[in-house]
Design a protein around this motif. Structure first.
Motif, mmCIF file in Angstrom:
data_model
loop_
_atom_site.group_PDB
_atom_site.id
_atom_site.type_symbol
_atom_site.label_atom_id
_atom_site.label_comp_id
_atom_site.label_asym_id
_atom_site.label_seq_id
_atom_site.Cartn_x
_atom_site.Cartn_y
_atom_site.Cartn_z
ATOM 1 N N TYR A 112 -74.484 55.410 22.545
ATOM 2 C CA TYR A 112 -74.948 54.007 22.330
ATOM 3 C C TYR A 112 -73.999 53.196 21.289
ATOM 4 O O TYR A 112 -73.252 52.118 21.722
ATOM 5 C CB TYR A 112 -76.174 53.829 22.220
ATOM 6 C CG TYR A 112 -76.834 52.672 22.956
ATOM 7 C CD1 TYR A 112 -77.041 52.581 23.982
ATOM 8 C CD2 TYR A 112 -77.020 51.507 22.052
ATOM 9 C CE1 TYR A 112 -77.746 51.282 24.662
ATOM 10 C CE2 TYR A 112 -77.504 50.478 22.584
ATOM 11 C CZ TYR A 112 -78.034 50.300 23.868
ATOM 12 O OH TYR A 112 -78.090 49.028 24.400
ATOM 13 N N SER A 146 -70.523 53.164 22.476
ATOM 14 C CA SER A 146 -70.101 52.161 23.574
ATOM 15 C C SER A 146 -70.084 50.806 22.930
ATOM 16 O O SER A 146 -69.275 50.000 23.353
ATOM 17 C CB SER A 146 -71.282 52.324 24.508
ATOM 18 O OG SER A 146 -71.426 53.437 25.182
ATOM 19 N N GLY A 165 -66.815 50.109 20.803
ATOM 20 C CA GLY A 165 -65.667 50.362 21.535
ATOM 21 C C GLY A 165 -65.814 49.216 22.634
ATOM 22 O O GLY A 165 -64.547 49.027 23.279
ATOM 23 N N GLY A 166 -66.696 48.146 22.760
ATOM 24 C CA GLY A 166 -66.756 47.363 23.716
ATOM 25 C C GLY A 166 -67.027 47.640 25.218
ATOM 26 O O GLY A 166 -66.488 46.906 25.999
ATOM 27 N N ARG A 167 -67.506 48.803 25.141
ATOM 28 C CA ARG A 167 -67.806 49.277 26.716
ATOM 29 C C ARG A 167 -68.830 48.465 27.193
ATOM 30 O O ARG A 167 -68.743 48.390 28.677
ATOM 31 C CB ARG A 167 -68.089 50.744 26.562
ATOM 32 C CG ARG A 167 -68.040 51.535 28.109
ATOM 33 C CD ARG A 167 -68.368 52.935 28.066
ATOM 34 N NE ARG A 167 -69.827 53.305 27.891
ATOM 35 C CZ ARG A 167 -70.618 53.402 28.711
ATOM 36 N NH1 ARG A 167 -70.365 53.432 30.079
ATOM 37 N NH2 ARG A 167 -72.085 53.734 28.529
ATOM 38 N N PHE A 168 -69.913 48.231 26.699
ATOM 39 C CA PHE A 168 -70.668 47.095 27.205
ATOM 40 C C PHE A 168 -70.159 45.804 26.638
ATOM 41 O O PHE A 168 -69.554 45.592 25.717
ATOM 42 C CB PHE A 168 -72.037 47.490 26.164
ATOM 43 C CG PHE A 168 -72.853 48.673 26.376
ATOM 44 C CD1 PHE A 168 -72.558 49.451 27.502
ATOM 45 C CD2 PHE A 168 -73.594 48.930 25.373
ATOM 46 C CE1 PHE A 168 -72.996 50.728 27.266
ATOM 47 C CE2 PHE A 168 -74.140 50.217 25.582
ATOM 48 C CZ PHE A 168 -73.985 50.951 26.644
ATOM 49 N N LEU A 214 -67.604 42.246 31.686
ATOM 50 C CA LEU A 214 -67.999 42.750 33.336
ATOM 51 C C LEU A 214 -68.295 41.880 34.225
ATOM 52 O O LEU A 214 -68.076 42.184 35.398
ATOM 53 C CB LEU A 214 -69.133 44.077 32.601
ATOM 54 C CG LEU A 214 -68.722 45.500 33.216
ATOM 55 C CD1 LEU A 214 -69.611 46.301 32.233
ATOM 56 C CD2 LEU A 214 -69.129 45.519 34.701
ATOM 57 N N PHE A 260 -65.012 55.567 25.941
ATOM 58 C CA PHE A 260 -65.814 54.736 25.012
ATOM 59 C C PHE A 260 -64.921 53.940 23.993
ATOM 60 O O PHE A 260 -65.630 52.692 23.899
ATOM 61 C CB PHE A 260 -66.254 55.952 24.083
ATOM 62 C CG PHE A 260 -67.708 56.704 24.143
ATOM 63 C CD1 PHE A 260 -68.703 55.817 24.687
ATOM 64 C CD2 PHE A 260 -67.701 57.899 24.475
ATOM 65 C CE1 PHE A 260 -69.992 56.355 24.952
ATOM 66 C CE2 PHE A 260 -69.064 58.477 24.905
ATOM 67 C CZ PHE A 260 -69.988 57.800 25.060
ATOM 68 N N VAL A 283 -63.537 47.629 32.197
ATOM 69 C CA VAL A 283 -63.875 46.226 33.309
ATOM 70 C C VAL A 283 -62.993 46.318 34.319
ATOM 71 O O VAL A 283 -62.552 45.264 34.919
ATOM 72 C CB VAL A 283 -63.657 44.810 32.343
ATOM 73 C CG1 VAL A 283 -64.676 44.941 31.394
ATOM 74 C CG2 VAL A 283 -62.388 44.985 31.727
ATOM 75 N N THR A 304 -74.250 56.216 29.666
ATOM 76 C CA THR A 304 -73.919 56.646 28.082
ATOM 77 C C THR A 304 -74.443 57.941 27.998
ATOM 78 O O THR A 304 -73.433 58.661 27.373
ATOM 79 C CB THR A 304 -74.764 55.839 27.187
ATOM 80 O OG1 THR A 304 -74.617 54.346 27.264
ATOM 81 C CG2 THR A 304 -74.918 56.291 25.954
#
Lengths: 212, 212
Positions: free
Chosen positions: A145, A148, A151-154, A158, B101, B106, B140
DNA sequence: ACCTGAACACCGTTCAAGT
DNA sequence: ACCTGAACACCGTTCAAGT
Protein backbone atom coordinates in the motif's frame (compact mmCIF):
# COMPACT_ATOMS: atom_id res chain seq x y z
CA UNK A 1 34.58 6.53 14.70
CA UNK A 2 31.05 5.22 14.34
CA UNK A 3 30.03 8.84 14.59
CA UNK A 4 31.10 9.31 11.02
CA UNK A 5 29.21 6.28 9.80
CA UNK A 6 26.08 7.70 11.40
CA UNK A 7 26.74 11.09 9.85
CA UNK A 8 27.05 9.49 6.41
CA UNK A 9 23.81 7.58 6.96
CA UNK A 10 22.01 10.73 8.05
CA UNK A 11 23.27 12.58 4.99
CA UNK A 12 22.05 9.79 2.71
CA UNK A 13 18.60 9.69 4.31
CA UNK A 14 18.28 13.46 4.15
CA UNK A 15 19.17 13.42 0.46
CA UNK A 16 16.62 10.70 -0.27
CA UNK A 17 13.92 12.53 1.67
CA UNK A 18 14.56 15.78 -0.16
CA UNK A 19 15.25 14.70 -3.73
CA UNK A 20 14.39 11.03 -4.02
CA UNK A 21 16.49 7.91 -4.15
CA UNK A 22 18.11 8.89 -7.44
CA UNK A 23 19.75 11.82 -5.70
CA UNK A 24 21.62 9.40 -3.43
CA UNK A 25 24.92 9.03 -5.24
CA UNK A 26 28.14 8.31 -3.44
CA UNK A 27 29.46 11.65 -4.57
CA UNK A 28 26.41 13.58 -3.37
CA UNK A 29 26.30 11.80 -0.03
CA UNK A 30 30.00 12.46 0.47
CA UNK A 31 29.69 16.13 -0.31
CA UNK A 32 26.83 16.47 2.15
CA UNK A 33 28.88 14.71 4.79
CA UNK A 34 31.90 16.91 4.09
CA UNK A 35 34.05 14.22 2.49
CA UNK A 36 35.09 12.98 -0.91
CA UNK A 37 33.26 10.03 -2.41
CA UNK A 38 36.16 7.67 -1.87
CA UNK A 39 36.31 8.40 1.83
CA UNK A 40 32.91 6.75 2.25
CA UNK A 41 34.04 3.27 1.34
CA UNK A 42 35.93 2.38 4.51
CA UNK A 43 32.84 3.43 6.51
CA UNK A 44 29.92 1.96 4.61
CA UNK A 45 31.47 -0.70 2.40
CA UNK A 46 29.58 -0.35 -0.83
CA UNK A 47 26.57 1.56 -2.09
CA UNK A 48 24.31 -1.46 -1.74
CA UNK A 49 25.31 -1.76 1.91
CA UNK A 50 24.65 1.92 2.43
CA UNK A 51 21.11 1.44 1.08
CA UNK A 52 20.65 -1.55 3.38
CA UNK A 53 21.65 0.55 6.36
CA UNK A 54 19.29 3.32 5.31
CA UNK A 55 16.29 0.97 5.36
CA UNK A 56 17.55 -0.70 8.51
CA UNK A 57 17.70 2.59 10.31
CA UNK A 58 14.05 3.24 9.41
CA UNK A 59 12.78 -0.23 10.23
CA UNK A 60 14.21 0.06 13.71
CA UNK A 61 11.80 2.93 14.31
CA UNK A 62 8.66 0.99 13.39
CA UNK A 63 7.67 -1.13 16.36
CA UNK A 64 5.99 0.83 19.14
CA UNK A 65 7.60 0.68 22.57
CA UNK A 66 6.58 -2.37 24.53
CA UNK A 67 5.13 -2.71 27.97
CA UNK A 68 7.81 -4.36 30.07
CA UNK A 69 5.45 -5.57 32.76
CA UNK A 70 3.72 -7.99 30.45
CA UNK A 71 0.37 -6.25 30.69
CA UNK A 72 0.08 -3.86 27.73
CA UNK A 73 -2.74 -3.38 25.25
CA UNK A 74 -4.52 -6.23 23.47
CA UNK A 75 -3.32 -7.76 20.20
CA UNK A 76 -5.64 -5.74 18.01
CA UNK A 77 -4.54 -2.42 19.46
CA UNK A 78 -0.92 -3.46 19.10
CA UNK A 79 -1.25 -4.42 15.44
CA UNK A 80 -3.08 -1.19 14.72
CA UNK A 81 -0.30 0.77 16.39
CA UNK A 82 2.31 -1.11 14.39
CA UNK A 83 0.53 -0.60 11.08
CA UNK A 84 0.00 3.10 11.58
CA UNK A 85 3.51 3.59 12.82
CA UNK A 86 4.84 1.96 9.65
CA UNK A 87 2.50 4.02 7.54
CA UNK A 88 3.58 7.28 9.16
CA UNK A 89 7.22 6.40 8.64
CA UNK A 90 6.78 5.50 4.96
CA UNK A 91 5.01 8.75 4.40
CA UNK A 92 8.00 10.68 5.72
CA UNK A 93 10.38 8.52 3.70
CA UNK A 94 8.59 7.55 0.47
CA UNK A 95 11.74 6.03 -0.99
CA UNK A 96 11.73 3.26 1.62
CA UNK A 97 8.92 0.86 0.59
CA UNK A 98 10.37 0.02 -2.83
CA UNK A 99 13.74 -0.54 -1.22
CA UNK A 100 12.20 -2.85 1.36
CA UNK A 101 10.68 -4.92 -1.41
CA UNK A 102 13.85 -5.14 -3.41
CA UNK A 103 16.33 -6.25 -0.80
CA UNK A 104 16.20 -9.04 1.76
CA UNK A 105 15.11 -7.87 5.10
CA UNK A 106 17.01 -9.84 7.62
CA UNK A 107 18.57 -7.23 9.86
CA UNK A 108 18.10 -7.54 13.61
CA UNK A 109 15.69 -4.61 13.48
CA UNK A 110 13.52 -6.25 10.84
CA UNK A 111 13.47 -9.48 12.81
CA UNK A 112 12.38 -7.60 15.89
CA UNK A 113 9.46 -6.07 13.97
CA UNK A 114 8.42 -9.49 12.68
CA UNK A 115 8.62 -10.91 16.19
CA UNK A 116 6.36 -8.16 17.44
CA UNK A 117 3.73 -9.19 14.90
CA UNK A 118 4.19 -12.89 15.67
CA UNK A 119 3.43 -12.27 19.33
CA UNK A 120 0.34 -10.21 18.57
CA UNK A 121 -1.02 -12.92 16.27
CA UNK A 122 -0.30 -15.62 18.85
CA UNK A 123 -2.09 -13.57 21.49
CA UNK A 124 -5.02 -13.27 19.12
CA UNK A 125 -5.31 -17.03 19.20
CA UNK A 126 -4.17 -17.68 15.63
CA UNK A 127 -3.07 -21.34 15.33
CA UNK A 128 0.73 -21.51 15.36
CA UNK A 129 1.26 -22.89 11.85
CA UNK A 130 -0.77 -20.01 10.38
CA UNK A 131 1.10 -17.20 12.13
CA UNK A 132 4.03 -16.78 9.71
CA UNK A 133 1.72 -16.72 6.71
CA UNK A 134 -0.52 -14.06 8.25
CA UNK A 135 2.49 -11.97 9.21
CA UNK A 136 3.63 -12.06 5.58
CA UNK A 137 0.15 -11.21 4.37
CA UNK A 138 -0.19 -8.25 6.70
CA UNK A 139 3.29 -6.85 6.07
CA UNK A 140 2.90 -7.30 2.31
CA UNK A 141 -0.32 -5.35 2.36
CA UNK A 142 1.13 -2.51 4.44
CA UNK A 143 4.28 -2.33 2.36
CA UNK A 144 2.42 -2.70 -0.93
CA UNK A 145 0.00 0.00 0.00
CA UNK A 146 2.83 2.37 0.92
CA UNK A 147 4.71 1.56 -2.29
CA UNK A 148 1.58 2.08 -4.39
CA UNK A 149 0.92 5.47 -2.89
CA UNK A 150 4.53 6.60 -3.09
CA UNK A 151 4.97 5.37 -6.65
CA UNK A 152 1.73 6.85 -7.88
CA UNK A 153 0.17 3.52 -8.83
CA UNK A 154 -3.06 4.69 -7.28
CA UNK A 155 -3.97 7.86 -9.00
CA UNK A 156 -6.72 9.98 -10.31
CA UNK A 157 -5.34 9.90 -13.86
CA UNK A 158 -6.65 6.36 -14.04
CA UNK A 159 -10.21 7.54 -14.23
CA UNK A 160 -9.58 10.31 -16.69
CA UNK A 161 -7.71 7.89 -18.90
CA UNK A 162 -10.51 5.35 -18.61
CA UNK A 163 -13.08 7.87 -19.70
CA UNK A 164 -10.97 8.75 -22.72
CA UNK A 165 -10.60 5.08 -23.64
CA UNK A 166 -14.31 4.61 -23.42
CA UNK A 167 -14.84 7.40 -25.87
CA UNK A 168 -12.40 5.77 -28.24
CA UNK A 169 -14.52 2.66 -28.38
CA UNK A 170 -12.82 0.33 -25.93
CA UNK A 171 -15.70 -0.78 -23.75
CA UNK A 172 -15.02 -0.49 -20.03
CA UNK A 173 -18.37 -1.48 -18.52
CA UNK A 174 -16.94 -1.73 -14.99
CA UNK A 175 -15.59 1.82 -15.01
CA UNK A 176 -18.80 3.00 -16.63
CA UNK A 177 -21.02 1.53 -13.96
CA UNK A 178 -18.78 2.88 -11.19
CA UNK A 179 -18.30 6.31 -12.76
CA UNK A 180 -20.11 8.02 -9.90
CA UNK A 181 -17.73 6.61 -7.30
CA UNK A 182 -14.60 6.96 -9.38
CA UNK A 183 -15.04 10.70 -9.48
CA UNK A 184 -14.78 11.07 -5.72
CA UNK A 185 -11.40 11.98 -4.36
CA UNK A 186 -10.12 9.12 -2.20
CA UNK A 187 -9.08 9.64 1.40
CA UNK A 188 -6.10 7.30 1.55
CA UNK A 189 -5.88 7.31 5.32
CA UNK A 190 -9.50 6.23 5.53
CA UNK A 191 -8.93 3.53 2.92
CA UNK A 192 -5.87 2.26 4.75
CA UNK A 193 -7.89 2.10 7.94
CA UNK A 194 -10.72 0.23 6.22
CA UNK A 195 -8.29 -2.30 4.73
CA UNK A 196 -6.56 -2.77 8.06
CA UNK A 197 -9.82 -3.26 9.94
CA UNK A 198 -10.96 -5.73 7.30
CA UNK A 199 -7.83 -7.83 7.76
CA UNK A 200 -8.05 -7.71 11.54
CA UNK A 201 -11.74 -8.64 11.39
CA UNK A 202 -10.87 -11.51 9.15
CA UNK A 203 -8.20 -12.76 11.55
CA UNK A 204 -10.64 -12.51 14.44
CA UNK A 205 -13.29 -14.42 12.51
CA UNK A 206 -10.81 -17.12 11.51
CA UNK A 207 -9.79 -17.56 15.13
CA UNK A 208 -13.39 -17.82 16.25
CA UNK A 209 -14.09 -20.39 13.53
CA UNK A 210 -11.10 -22.54 14.42
CA UNK A 211 -12.02 -22.42 18.12
CA UNK A 212 -15.54 -23.73 17.63
CA UNK B 1 8.10 1.13 -38.93
CA UNK B 2 6.47 -0.05 -35.70
CA UNK B 3 8.23 -3.34 -36.36
CA UNK B 4 11.41 -1.78 -35.07
CA UNK B 5 9.77 -0.43 -31.97
CA UNK B 6 8.53 -3.90 -31.18
CA UNK B 7 11.95 -5.39 -31.83
CA UNK B 8 13.51 -2.90 -29.40
CA UNK B 9 10.89 -3.74 -26.79
CA UNK B 10 11.50 -7.46 -27.22
CA UNK B 11 15.23 -6.95 -26.87
CA UNK B 12 14.74 -4.96 -23.67
CA UNK B 13 12.43 -7.59 -22.15
CA UNK B 14 14.78 -10.40 -23.08
CA UNK B 15 17.68 -8.58 -21.43
CA UNK B 16 15.67 -7.99 -18.25
CA UNK B 17 14.57 -11.63 -18.13
CA UNK B 18 18.10 -12.89 -18.55
CA UNK B 19 20.20 -10.52 -16.49
CA UNK B 20 17.86 -8.35 -14.47
CA UNK B 21 16.68 -4.80 -14.86
CA UNK B 22 20.16 -3.36 -14.31
CA UNK B 23 21.25 -5.00 -17.55
CA UNK B 24 18.73 -2.91 -19.46
CA UNK B 25 20.85 0.03 -20.57
CA UNK B 26 20.15 1.92 -23.74
CA UNK B 27 23.49 0.78 -25.12
CA UNK B 28 22.83 -2.89 -24.32
CA UNK B 29 19.31 -2.82 -25.70
CA UNK B 30 20.55 -1.16 -28.86
CA UNK B 31 23.29 -3.69 -29.40
CA UNK B 32 20.83 -6.53 -28.96
CA UNK B 33 18.50 -4.92 -31.46
CA UNK B 34 21.35 -4.34 -33.91
CA UNK B 35 21.49 -0.57 -33.61
CA UNK B 36 23.46 2.13 -31.85
CA UNK B 37 22.13 3.56 -28.60
CA UNK B 38 21.22 6.84 -30.24
CA UNK B 39 19.05 5.17 -32.84
CA UNK B 40 16.64 4.08 -30.10
CA UNK B 41 15.50 7.56 -29.19
CA UNK B 42 13.27 8.28 -32.18
CA UNK B 43 11.52 4.95 -31.56
CA UNK B 44 11.03 4.80 -27.81
CA UNK B 45 11.44 8.38 -26.67
CA UNK B 46 13.35 8.07 -23.46
CA UNK B 47 14.49 5.26 -21.18
CA UNK B 48 11.65 5.88 -18.75
CA UNK B 49 9.18 5.49 -21.60
CA UNK B 50 10.89 2.29 -22.69
CA UNK B 51 10.41 0.89 -19.18
CA UNK B 52 6.77 1.95 -19.27
CA UNK B 53 6.26 0.08 -22.51
CA UNK B 54 7.97 -2.99 -21.11
CA UNK B 55 5.52 -3.22 -18.22
CA UNK B 56 2.64 -2.29 -20.47
CA UNK B 57 3.43 -5.14 -22.78
CA UNK B 58 3.30 -7.55 -19.84
CA UNK B 59 0.15 -6.16 -18.28
CA UNK B 60 -1.69 -6.64 -21.55
CA UNK B 61 -1.14 -10.38 -21.15
CA UNK B 62 -2.69 -10.63 -17.69
CA UNK B 63 -6.46 -10.73 -18.09
CA UNK B 64 -7.77 -14.11 -19.24
CA UNK B 65 -9.80 -14.16 -22.45
CA UNK B 66 -13.40 -13.26 -21.89
CA UNK B 67 -16.55 -15.08 -22.83
CA UNK B 68 -18.21 -12.99 -25.49
CA UNK B 69 -21.64 -14.54 -25.07
CA UNK B 70 -22.08 -13.04 -21.61
CA UNK B 71 -22.24 -16.42 -19.90
CA UNK B 72 -18.73 -17.29 -18.69
CA UNK B 73 -17.56 -18.56 -15.31
CA UNK B 74 -18.63 -17.03 -12.01
CA UNK B 75 -16.85 -14.11 -10.36
CA UNK B 76 -14.78 -16.24 -8.03
CA UNK B 77 -13.40 -18.40 -10.81
CA UNK B 78 -12.62 -15.31 -12.85
CA UNK B 79 -10.70 -13.59 -10.05
CA UNK B 80 -8.78 -16.79 -9.38
CA UNK B 81 -7.86 -17.01 -13.05
CA UNK B 82 -6.75 -13.39 -13.06
CA UNK B 83 -4.65 -13.75 -9.92
CA UNK B 84 -2.90 -16.89 -11.08
CA UNK B 85 -2.33 -15.47 -14.53
CA UNK B 86 -0.65 -12.43 -12.98
CA UNK B 87 1.40 -14.64 -10.70
CA UNK B 88 2.59 -16.83 -13.54
CA UNK B 89 3.61 -13.77 -15.55
CA UNK B 90 5.53 -12.16 -12.69
CA UNK B 91 7.38 -15.39 -12.15
CA UNK B 92 8.59 -15.35 -15.74
CA UNK B 93 9.46 -11.65 -15.50
CA UNK B 94 10.59 -11.01 -11.93
CA UNK B 95 11.72 -7.49 -12.76
CA UNK B 96 8.14 -6.40 -13.42
CA UNK B 97 6.47 -6.09 -9.99
CA UNK B 98 8.87 -3.45 -8.64
CA UNK B 99 8.45 -1.51 -11.85
CA UNK B 100 4.68 -1.69 -11.55
CA UNK B 101 4.88 -0.23 -8.06
CA UNK B 102 7.20 2.55 -9.04
CA UNK B 103 5.45 4.01 -12.04
CA UNK B 104 1.86 5.03 -12.56
CA UNK B 105 -0.17 2.43 -14.23
CA UNK B 106 -2.55 4.17 -16.49
CA UNK B 107 -2.03 2.53 -19.84
CA UNK B 108 -5.08 1.20 -21.71
CA UNK B 109 -3.95 -2.34 -20.88
CA UNK B 110 -3.78 -1.63 -17.17
CA UNK B 111 -7.19 -0.02 -17.28
CA UNK B 112 -8.59 -3.07 -19.02
CA UNK B 113 -7.23 -5.31 -16.25
CA UNK B 114 -8.74 -3.10 -13.57
CA UNK B 115 -12.06 -3.13 -15.40
CA UNK B 116 -11.99 -6.91 -15.47
CA UNK B 117 -11.67 -6.95 -11.68
CA UNK B 118 -14.36 -4.30 -11.24
CA UNK B 119 -16.83 -6.45 -13.16
CA UNK B 120 -16.02 -9.57 -11.17
CA UNK B 121 -16.49 -7.70 -7.88
CA UNK B 122 -19.76 -6.20 -9.07
CA UNK B 123 -20.97 -9.66 -10.10
CA UNK B 124 -20.02 -10.89 -6.63
CA UNK B 125 -22.50 -8.42 -5.24
CA UNK B 126 -20.00 -6.05 -3.65
CA UNK B 127 -21.68 -2.68 -3.01
CA UNK B 128 -20.59 -0.21 -5.69
CA UNK B 129 -18.75 2.27 -3.46
CA UNK B 130 -16.58 -0.53 -2.07
CA UNK B 131 -15.49 -1.95 -5.42
CA UNK B 132 -12.55 0.36 -6.17
CA UNK B 133 -11.11 -0.13 -2.70
CA UNK B 134 -11.30 -3.91 -2.92
CA UNK B 135 -9.72 -3.85 -6.36
CA UNK B 136 -6.80 -1.87 -4.94
CA UNK B 137 -6.54 -4.23 -1.97
CA UNK B 138 -6.48 -7.32 -4.17
CA UNK B 139 -4.04 -5.94 -6.74
CA UNK B 140 -1.77 -4.61 -3.99
CA UNK B 141 -1.63 -8.02 -2.38
CA UNK B 142 -0.89 -9.82 -5.64
CA UNK B 143 1.74 -7.29 -6.67
CA UNK B 144 3.25 -7.09 -3.21
CA UNK B 145 3.47 -10.82 -2.95
CA UNK B 146 5.21 -11.05 -6.31
CA UNK B 147 7.60 -8.24 -5.42
CA UNK B 148 8.42 -9.84 -2.09
CA UNK B 149 9.24 -13.16 -3.65
CA UNK B 150 11.24 -11.65 -6.49
CA UNK B 151 13.18 -9.31 -4.22
CA UNK B 152 13.94 -11.95 -1.63
CA UNK B 153 12.04 -10.26 1.18
CA UNK B 154 10.59 -13.62 2.13
CA UNK B 155 13.53 -15.85 2.80
CA UNK B 156 14.87 -18.62 4.88
CA UNK B 157 17.80 -16.49 6.08
CA UNK B 158 15.31 -14.74 8.30
CA UNK B 159 15.01 -17.75 10.56
CA UNK B 160 18.70 -18.50 10.69
CA UNK B 161 19.38 -14.88 11.52
CA UNK B 162 16.69 -14.91 14.17
CA UNK B 163 18.19 -17.93 15.85
CA UNK B 164 21.58 -16.24 15.91
CA UNK B 165 20.10 -13.09 17.44
CA UNK B 166 18.42 -15.12 20.09
CA UNK B 167 21.73 -16.64 21.07
CA UNK B 168 23.21 -13.17 21.32
CA UNK B 169 20.73 -12.19 23.97
CA UNK B 170 18.07 -10.33 22.00
CA UNK B 171 14.91 -12.02 23.11
CA UNK B 172 12.61 -13.07 20.28
CA UNK B 173 9.85 -14.94 22.06
CA UNK B 174 7.63 -15.06 18.97
CA UNK B 175 10.26 -16.74 16.82
CA UNK B 176 11.12 -19.02 19.71
CA UNK B 177 7.59 -20.25 20.17
CA UNK B 178 7.15 -20.75 16.40
CA UNK B 179 10.57 -22.36 15.88
CA UNK B 180 9.00 -25.64 14.85
CA UNK B 181 7.04 -24.05 12.01
CA UNK B 182 9.74 -21.64 10.93
CA UNK B 183 12.01 -24.53 10.07
CA UNK B 184 9.63 -25.91 7.46
CA UNK B 185 10.31 -24.92 3.90
CA UNK B 186 7.42 -22.82 2.60
CA UNK B 187 5.50 -23.75 -0.54
CA UNK B 188 4.91 -20.30 -1.97
CA UNK B 189 2.29 -21.41 -4.45
CA UNK B 190 0.30 -22.97 -1.62
CA UNK B 191 0.69 -19.83 0.46
CA UNK B 192 -0.42 -17.62 -2.43
CA UNK B 193 -3.46 -19.84 -2.89
CA UNK B 194 -4.31 -19.70 0.83
CA UNK B 195 -4.01 -15.89 0.85
CA UNK B 196 -6.13 -15.59 -2.27
CA UNK B 197 -8.83 -17.89 -0.94
CA UNK B 198 -8.86 -15.96 2.33
CA UNK B 199 -9.44 -12.70 0.51
CA UNK B 200 -12.15 -14.17 -1.70
CA UNK B 201 -13.82 -15.75 1.35
CA UNK B 202 -13.70 -12.41 3.04
CA UNK B 203 -15.33 -10.69 0.08
CA UNK B 204 -18.04 -13.32 -0.02
CA UNK B 205 -18.70 -12.97 3.69
CA UNK B 206 -18.84 -9.18 3.43
CA UNK B 207 -21.39 -9.45 0.63
CA UNK B 208 -23.51 -11.88 2.63
CA UNK B 209 -23.37 -9.57 5.64
CA UNK B 210 -24.38 -6.49 3.66
CA UNK B 211 -27.28 -8.37 2.04
CA UNK B 212 -28.86 -9.44 5.33
C1' DA C 1 13.87 9.98 -43.13
C1' DC C 2 16.93 7.36 -40.62
C1' DC C 3 21.23 6.43 -38.43
C1' DT C 4 26.10 7.47 -36.51
C1' DG C 5 30.29 9.45 -33.78
C1' DA C 6 31.85 12.40 -30.79
C1' DA C 7 30.89 14.65 -26.77
C1' DC C 8 28.85 16.09 -22.06
C1' DA C 9 27.88 15.44 -17.52
C1' DC C 10 27.21 12.05 -14.79
C1' DC C 11 27.80 7.09 -12.25
C1' DG C 12 30.33 3.25 -8.69
C1' DT C 13 34.65 1.73 -7.60
C1' DT C 14 39.97 0.91 -7.55
C1' DC C 15 44.42 2.21 -6.38
C1' DA C 16 48.59 4.51 -5.77
C1' DA C 17 49.87 8.46 -3.43
C1' DG C 18 49.73 11.74 0.13
C1' DT C 19 49.49 13.23 5.47
C1' DA D 1 45.05 5.15 10.19
C1' DC D 2 42.58 8.05 7.36
C1' DC D 3 41.80 10.73 3.28
C1' DT D 4 42.60 12.42 -1.72
C1' DG D 5 43.19 12.73 -7.06
C1' DA D 6 43.40 10.63 -11.02
C1' DA D 7 41.64 7.06 -13.54
C1' DC D 8 38.54 3.18 -15.46
C1' DA D 9 34.58 1.50 -17.34
C1' DC D 10 30.30 2.56 -17.39
C1' DC D 11 25.59 5.55 -17.67
C1' DG D 12 21.45 8.64 -20.37
C1' DT D 13 21.08 12.04 -23.63
C1' DT D 14 22.19 15.90 -27.18
C1' DC D 15 23.57 17.37 -31.51
C1' DA D 16 25.92 18.16 -35.63
C1' DA D 17 27.13 15.36 -39.32
C1' DG D 18 26.58 11.80 -42.53
C1' DT D 19 23.68 8.74 -46.15
Amino acid sequence: MDDKRQAILDAAIALADENGLNAVSMRAVAERAGLTAMALYPHVGTKAELLDEMVGSLVSQIPPPEATDGAGPDWRTRLQALAWSARRLFREHPWAPTLLFSRPYVTPDATRTVDYTYRALLDAGVPEPQVPRLERMLSTLILGYAASEAGGRFGQELDRRARREQLRGQPLPGHHRLARWLELRVDWDAEFEADLEDVLDFIEAAVARSAS
